[in-house]
Design a protein around this motif. Structure first.
Motif: not given
Length: 186
Positions: A14-38
């Motif tokens: 629950t540390s990050k919201s991964f809302s559409r807005y947050t993803i658009k603002e930080n797409q590269k970082e959040l995609k990397c975070l999601a891939q590492n968590l997966m």
């Protein structure tokens, strides 16, 4: 009757919201975070998220708003990425359709402490209005639970990883410090 003990596992970050807005603002970082968590918690899992996010990593064309009645992922490991908010105008329109009258003050959203389903957490919601808050939570939770339910963890030994800041009842929560999150975004 009580809660059902699932056969599978539900993990949630629950540390990050991964809302559409947050993803658009930080797409590269959040995609990397999601891939590492997966990679760490649910490798080789099917992804359910927003329609235009993680397209190349998805086998199925299942996304928020297109999950109901889908049974092809039962028993499969799934990663659900996102907090599927609707446009705030949708919450207002539904409330008006229910006969609720409101002013400008009631329609303001804030990041505030919330208590829901026996859990306390911070969430961006309506601070002064319980009906608007209920409409919002119902719609967001419905989409999230539909996506989680595709694995059928109550009957199959599947694993579901949820990356959303809306806590899901029955999930095992995984916490990270800010420093750990920054390392996972690299």
């Amino acid at each position: 009757m009580g809660l059902v003990n699932p056969v599978g596992n539900i993990l949630q970050v629950t540390s990050k919201s991964f809302s559409r807005y947050t993803i658009k603002e930080n797409q590269k970082e959040l995609k990397c975070l999601a891939q590492n968590l997966m990679k760490r918690y649910n490798p080789k899992s099917e992804i359910i998220t927003y329609k235009d996010f993680f397209n190349s990593d998805r086998k199925e064309d299942i996304y928020f708003g297109n999950t109901e009645g889908i049974d092809s992922l039962k028993g499969e490991n799934i990663t659900v990425i996102g907090t599927p908010h609707l446009n705030p105008i949708a919450y207002l329109l539904i409330s008006v359709a229910l006969g609720y009258r409101m002013g400008l003050e009631e329609s303001r959203m804030e990041y505030i402490p919330v208590e829901r389903n026996g859990l306390r957490f911070y969430f961006t919601t309506y601070s002064n209005d319980s009906l608007l808050k209920e409409v919002q939570f119902y719609l967001v939770e419905s989409q999230l639970l539909q996506a989680i339910g595709r694995a059928r963890v109550n009957r199959f030994p599947a694993k579901v990883l949820i990356l959303s800041n809306l806590p899901v009842v029955g999930a095992e929560y995984i916490s990270f410090s800010q420093k750990e999150l920054i390392e996972l975004m690299k």
